[in-house]
Structure formats: structure tokens, C-alpha cells
Design a protein around this motif. Structure first.
Motif, PDB file in Angstrom:
ATOM      1  N   GLY A 104      11.385 -13.047   0.259  1.00 31.71           N
ATOM      2  CA  GLY A 104      12.214 -13.974   0.783  1.00 31.71           C
ATOM      3  C   GLY A 104      13.445 -14.017  -0.244  1.00 31.71           C
ATOM      4  N   LEU A 105      13.766 -12.859  -0.440  1.00 27.80           N
ATOM      5  CA  LEU A 105      15.102 -12.627  -1.431  1.00 27.80           C
ATOM      6  C   LEU A 105      16.115 -11.985  -0.645  1.00 27.80           C
ATOM      7  CD1 LEU A 105      13.727 -12.247  -4.866  1.00 27.80           C
ATOM      8  CD2 LEU A 105      14.434 -14.203  -3.849  1.00 27.80           C
ATOM      9  N   SER A 106      17.436 -12.043  -1.004  1.00 30.52           N
ATOM     10  CA  SER A 106      18.572 -11.105  -0.378  1.00 30.52           C
ATOM     11  C   SER A 106      18.249  -9.686  -0.926  1.00 30.52           C
ATOM     12  CB  SER A 106      19.848 -11.747  -0.769  1.00 30.52           C
ATOM     13  OG  SER A 106      19.953 -11.356  -2.303  1.00 30.52           O
ATOM     14  N   ARG A 107      18.714  -8.727  -0.025  1.00 30.28           N
ATOM     15  CA  ARG A 107      18.617  -7.260  -0.250  1.00 30.28           C
ATOM     16  C   ARG A 107      19.329  -7.081  -1.485  1.00 30.28           C
ATOM     17  NH1 ARG A 107      21.711  -3.463  -0.527  1.00 30.28           N
ATOM     18  NH2 ARG A 107      23.097  -4.392   0.701  1.00 30.28           N
ATOM     19  N   GLN A 108      20.669  -7.641  -1.666  1.00 32.92           N
ATOM     20  CA  GLN A 108      21.545  -7.315  -2.892  1.00 32.92           C
ATOM     21  C   GLN A 108      20.808  -7.731  -4.117  1.00 32.92           C
ATOM     22  OE1 GLN A 108      22.119  -9.117  -0.119  1.00 32.92           O
ATOM     23  NE2 GLN A 108      24.071  -7.962   0.913  1.00 32.92           N
ATOM     24  N   ALA A 109      20.092  -9.027  -4.111  1.00 37.92           N
ATOM     25  CA  ALA A 109      19.266  -9.200  -5.267  1.00 37.92           C
ATOM     26  C   ALA A 109      18.429  -8.291  -5.876  1.00 37.92           C
ATOM     27  CB  ALA A 109      18.870 -10.732  -5.279  1.00 37.92           C
ATOM     28  N   VAL A 110      17.564  -7.896  -4.862  1.00 37.03           N
ATOM     29  CA  VAL A 110      16.562  -6.765  -5.062  1.00 37.03           C
ATOM     30  C   VAL A 110      17.157  -5.749  -5.514  1.00 37.03           C
ATOM     31  CG1 VAL A 110      14.418  -5.954  -4.211  1.00 37.03           C
ATOM     32  CG2 VAL A 110      14.838  -8.151  -3.668  1.00 37.03           C
ATOM     33  N   GLN A 111      18.235  -5.220  -4.779  1.00 35.75           N
ATOM     34  CA  GLN A 111      18.859  -4.044  -5.243  1.00 35.75           C
ATOM     35  C   GLN A 111      19.298  -3.967  -6.485  1.00 35.75           C
ATOM     36  OE1 GLN A 111      19.396  -1.143  -3.127  1.00 35.75           O
ATOM     37  NE2 GLN A 111      19.814   0.029  -4.930  1.00 35.75           N
ATOM     38  N   ARG A 112      19.929  -5.210  -6.934  1.00 34.06           N
ATOM     39  CA  ARG A 112      20.237  -5.111  -8.528  1.00 34.06           C
ATOM     40  C   ARG A 112      19.193  -5.051  -9.479  1.00 34.06           C
ATOM     41  NH1 ARG A 112      20.020  -9.339 -11.671  1.00 34.06           N
ATOM     42  NH2 ARG A 112      19.674 -10.742 -10.146  1.00 34.06           N
ATOM     43  N   LEU A 113      18.200  -5.966  -8.969  1.00 34.87           N
ATOM     44  CA  LEU A 113      16.839  -5.857  -9.871  1.00 34.87           C
ATOM     45  C   LEU A 113      16.209  -4.478  -9.903  1.00 34.87           C
ATOM     46  CD1 LEU A 113      15.399  -9.242  -8.750  1.00 34.87           C
ATOM     47  CD2 LEU A 113      16.306  -8.586 -11.122  1.00 34.87           C
ATOM     48  N   ALA A 116       0.758  -1.416   0.028  1.00 41.13           N
ATOM     49  CA  ALA A 116       0.028   0.037  -0.022  1.00 41.13           C
ATOM     50  C   ALA A 116       0.781   1.320   0.133  1.00 41.13           C
ATOM     51  CB  ALA A 116      -1.129  -0.050   1.273  1.00 41.13           C
ATOM     52  N   VAL A 117       2.142   1.212   0.432  1.00 46.13           N
ATOM     53  CA  VAL A 117       3.038   2.157   0.276  1.00 46.13           C
ATOM     54  C   VAL A 117       4.423   1.744  -0.337  1.00 46.13           C
ATOM     55  CG1 VAL A 117       1.964   3.198   2.537  1.00 46.13           C
ATOM     56  CG2 VAL A 117       4.174   1.614   2.668  1.00 46.13           C
ATOM     57  N   PRO A 118       4.822   2.973  -0.706  1.00 50.38           N
ATOM     58  CA  PRO A 118       6.239   2.805  -1.399  1.00 50.38           C
ATOM     59  C   PRO A 118       7.147   2.068  -0.226  1.00 50.38           C
ATOM     60  CG  PRO A 118       5.672   4.979  -1.907  1.00 50.38           C
ATOM     61  CD  PRO A 118       4.674   4.395  -0.772  1.00 50.38           C
ATOM     62  N   LEU A 119       8.171   1.190  -0.614  1.00 51.89           N
ATOM     63  CA  LEU A 119       9.069   0.357   0.171  1.00 51.89           C
ATOM     64  C   LEU A 119      10.712   0.719  -0.204  1.00 51.89           C
ATOM     65  CD1 LEU A 119       7.093  -3.067   0.661  1.00 51.89           C
ATOM     66  CD2 LEU A 119       7.200  -0.940   2.257  1.00 51.89           C
ATOM     67  N   PRO A 120      11.618   0.460   0.917  1.00 51.17           N
ATOM     68  CA  PRO A 120      12.727   0.340   0.466  1.00 51.17           C
ATOM     69  C   PRO A 120      13.161  -0.919   0.133  1.00 51.17           C
ATOM     70  CG  PRO A 120      12.707   0.597   2.893  1.00 51.17           C
ATOM     71  CD  PRO A 120      11.194   0.659   2.155  1.00 51.17           C
ATOM     72  N   VAL A 121      14.404  -0.930  -0.623  1.00 49.68           N
ATOM     73  CA  VAL A 121      14.773  -2.521  -1.027  1.00 49.68           C
ATOM     74  C   VAL A 121      14.794  -3.571  -0.223  1.00 49.68           C
ATOM     75  CG1 VAL A 121      16.730  -3.403  -2.176  1.00 49.68           C
ATOM     76  CG2 VAL A 121      15.960  -1.484  -2.945  1.00 49.68           C
ATOM     77  N   ALA A 122      15.240  -3.161   1.053  1.00 54.41           N
ATOM     78  CA  ALA A 122      15.360  -4.215   2.230  1.00 54.41           C
ATOM     79  C   ALA A 122      13.970  -4.761   2.527  1.00 54.41           C
ATOM     80  CB  ALA A 122      16.010  -3.494   3.366  1.00 54.41           C
ATOM     81  N   SER A 123      13.098  -3.957   2.440  1.00 55.04           N
ATOM     82  CA  SER A 123      11.677  -4.335   2.969  1.00 55.04           C
ATOM     83  C   SER A 123      10.981  -5.185   1.542  1.00 55.04           C
ATOM     84  CB  SER A 123      10.800  -3.090   3.209  1.00 55.04           C
ATOM     85  OG  SER A 123      11.139  -2.424   4.173  1.00 55.04           O
ATOM     86  N   ILE A 124      11.339  -4.737   0.446  1.00 55.40           N
ATOM     87  CA  ILE A 124      10.827  -5.515  -0.755  1.00 55.40           C
ATOM     88  C   ILE A 124      11.391  -7.022  -0.624  1.00 55.40           C
ATOM     89  CG2 ILE A 124      11.016  -5.827  -3.254  1.00 55.40           C
ATOM     90  CD1 ILE A 124      10.834  -2.844  -3.006  1.00 55.40           C
TER      91      ILE A 124
END
Length: 154
Positions: free
Chosen positions: A69-78, A56-64
Motif C-alpha cells: 500500500g505504498l508508492s513505487r517510488q518509496a519502495v524503490q528508494r528503500l 512465494a516468488v521474487p517480485l518487482p518493486v511495483a508489486s511489493i
């Protein structure tokens, strides 16, 4: 059936379920990539957009990443790939100086909507011939295993 035998049987079944889940995951990624390739997406990018869409709200990479259930680094790259493609943008986070919020652009919302329009008939074809009760039971089992793995089982 003895208690030990039930435990051994359950353990063997969980192992088979895990292996089948790995195989299914691989097939889902392949099929998802094929499905959204014309939209210049991958399954992974589509998954990030989906996680953003469900919030419902914008999230930082770590929350996404945590939600997926993925690593912060993987989501940061994506997220950086999606930003380069004009599908997301980073915004200041009033709650954290360094953890910027990831928001979908209009182009990102359009790409996600197009992916979901393709997903609906695909999911319908996958569900064909499977009972809703069986699917609900499978969902409940997978969810219960995930919750146990996350350490929230009591």
C-alpha cells in the motif's frame, strides 16, 4: 435510533478510528525503529523485507509497493538502500525487461529473521490483557476499511 442518526454516529466513529489509526501508525513506526535499530534496520526497511518474505516468488518493486500500500517510488528508494546494505539484490525479470526482481540475500534473510525474533516478544507484550476476540474484531474492521479504500468491496 433513526437511520440518519446511525449514519452520523458511524461517520463520527470512522473519523475517530482514522485519527487513532494515524496516531497508532506513528507509534508503531517509532517502536519498530527502536526495536530493529540494533540490526541496522528501520521500520520501513523491515516492512519491505517482510513483504518480500511473505511472497512465494521474487517480485518487482511495483508489486511489493502494491502489496504494502505504498508508492513505487518509496519502495524503490528503500530497495536501493537495502541493496547498498547487502540485504537484497536485483535480478533480471523474465517477464519484464525493465522491472527487475528484488530478492533477499542471505544477509537480508538473517536480518529479517533477527527482526522477527525481536518482534515476537514485543507483540506478546502488546497483546497482554487484550482478548483474542477483541483483537480479531479490530483486525476485521481495519481489513474491511482497507478493502473499501482499495475499491474491492463489491
Amino acid at each position: 435510533m433513526s437511520s440518519d442518526k446511525k449514519v452520523r454516529q458511524a461517520t463520527a466513529t470512522v473519523t475517530e478510528l482514522i485519527l487513532e489509526t494515524f496516531r497508532l501508525n506513528g507509534r508503531l513506526i517509532e517502536a519498530g525503529d527502536e526495536l530493529v535499530r540494533p540490526l541496522e534496520l528501520t521500520s520501513a526497511r523491515w516492512q519491505v523485507l517482510g513483504a518480500m518474505d511473505r511472497s512465494a516468488v521474487p517480485l518487482p518493486v511495483a508489486s511489493i509497493a502494491r502489496n504494502m500500500g505504498l508508492s513505487r517510488q518509496a519502495v524503490q528508494r528503500l530497495a536501493k538502500e537495502l541493496e547498498k546494505g547487502g540485504l537484497v539484490r536485483f535480478a533480471k525479470n523474465p517477464h519484464h525487461e525493465r522491472a527487475r526482481l528484488v530478492t533477499m540475500t542471505e544477509k537480508g534473510r538473517a536480518a529479517f529473521a533477527a527482526a522477527m525474533a525481536k518482534q515476537a516478544p514485543w507483540a506478546e507484550a502488546l497483546a497482554e490483557g487484550l482478548s483474542p476476540d477483541l483483537l480479531s474484531e479490530a483486525l476485521a474492521v481495519l481489513r474491511a476499511l482497507r478493502v473499501k479504500l482499495e475499491g474491492h468491496d463489491g
